[in-house]
Write a protein that holds these residues in place. Structure first.
Motif, PDB file in Angstrom:
ATOM      1  N   GLY A  98       0.791  -1.220   0.000  1.00 59.00           N
ATOM      2  CA  GLY A  98       0.000   0.000   0.000  1.00 59.00           C
ATOM      3  C   GLY A  98       0.821   1.265   0.000  1.00 59.00           C
ATOM      4  O   GLY A  98       0.284   2.354   0.246  1.00 59.00           O
ATOM      5  N   PRO A 141     -11.326   6.843   3.697  1.00 60.48           N
ATOM      6  CA  PRO A 141     -10.295   5.855   3.982  1.00 60.48           C
ATOM      7  C   PRO A 141     -10.461   5.128   5.301  1.00 60.48           C
ATOM      8  O   PRO A 141      -9.848   4.108   5.528  1.00 60.48           O
ATOM      9  N   THR A 158      -7.520   1.840  -1.271  1.00 56.13           N
ATOM     10  CA  THR A 158      -6.260   1.453  -0.657  1.00 56.13           C
ATOM     11  C   THR A 158      -5.581   0.300  -1.385  1.00 56.13           C
ATOM     12  O   THR A 158      -4.355   0.255  -1.477  1.00 56.13           O
TER      13      THR A 158
END
Length: 253
Positions: A98, A141, A158
């Protein structure tokens, strides 16, 4: 102001990055400068930075291990890797974890600031996704709160570079049917699941094409989640009107 943490075991690098940031007009505040991975994690727990610039090879805990651990309590933060290793496997692993971007040392000021600015823009977009119906979804998020749609979009945002990403995977993760997931994504973004995923991946690919001349087209395709370079090129051309190679050549010109 966004909060930024810098982690590098070389003091000259830490201070150099800090100087680049402090002399820019970017809306960031440096909340810590860590000399190793363990110290970086301690500072992250204390400050919860929005953005982390971190070296990949540090004593005690590597940068990759730091990102893997930090993602558990900083799911929305953006991680920018800086490394002296021109290694595609390192870059691939960073993206899988990520990481937002992978910069090679020696770091160029303009390139660093461009990446940081892009990360800040992405943070803002993640936090304020405007659906087709005009409503605002906030704190996207943060997958621990909000509606199923917010959680699903947060997960896709993500993990969009994960080559295993699929409608079925996301539906199973949030215990909903694929048809229901399709409907709520369409209602919120006015795009199908595949269209939304491709849009995220192509934006990431454009950024790599603009900032990483060392990466081959096949490597960029793999980094953003496509197992086939041919399919990546076709999707890219559908989105931009030109092939990845043509896009890169236009940027060079």
């Amino acid at each position: 102001m966004r909060q930024l943490l810098i982690a590098d075991d070389e003091k000259i690098i830490r201070e150099g990055i800090a100087k680049f940031i402090q002399t820019s007009n970017l809306p960031v505040t440096i909340v810590g400068k860590a000399a190793n991975g363990r110290q970086a994690l301690e500072m992250m727990h204390a400050t919860h930075p929005d953005l982390v610039i971190i070296d990949i090879t540090m004593p005690a805990i590597t940068g990759l291990d730091v990102i893997e651990q930090a993602k558990e309590f900083l799911p929305a933060s953006k991680f920018i890797i800086v490394s002296g290793h021109d290694s595609f496997p390192f870059a691939q692993k960073a993206i899988e974890l990520g990481a937002f971007h992978y910069l090679l040392k020696p770091i160029k000021r303009n390139q660093l600031l461009s990446v940081v600015e892009h990360a800040l823009e992405t943070l803002s977009k993640d936090e304020d996704i405007i659906g087709a119906n005009g409503t605002t979804i906030t704190s996207v998020p943060d997958a621990s709160n909000g509606t199923v749609c917010e959680k699903a979009l947060a997960y896709i945002n993500t993990h969009h570079c994960d080559s295993n990403m699929s409608l079925n995977l996301v539906a199973d993760k949030f215990h909903i049917s694929q048809s229901y997931l399709t409907r709520i994504i369409k209602k919120s973004t006015n795009l199908s699941f595949t269209e939304y995923l491709n849009e995220l991946r192509i934006k990431q690919a454009i950024f790599f094409l603009s900032t990483r001349e060392d990466l081959l087209i096949a490597q960029i395709a793999e980094l953003v989640g496509y197992s086939s370079q041919h399919y990546f090129s076709r999707v890219f051309k559908n989105h931009t009107g030109v092939s990845p190679i043509e896009y890169r050549n236009e940027k060079r010109g």
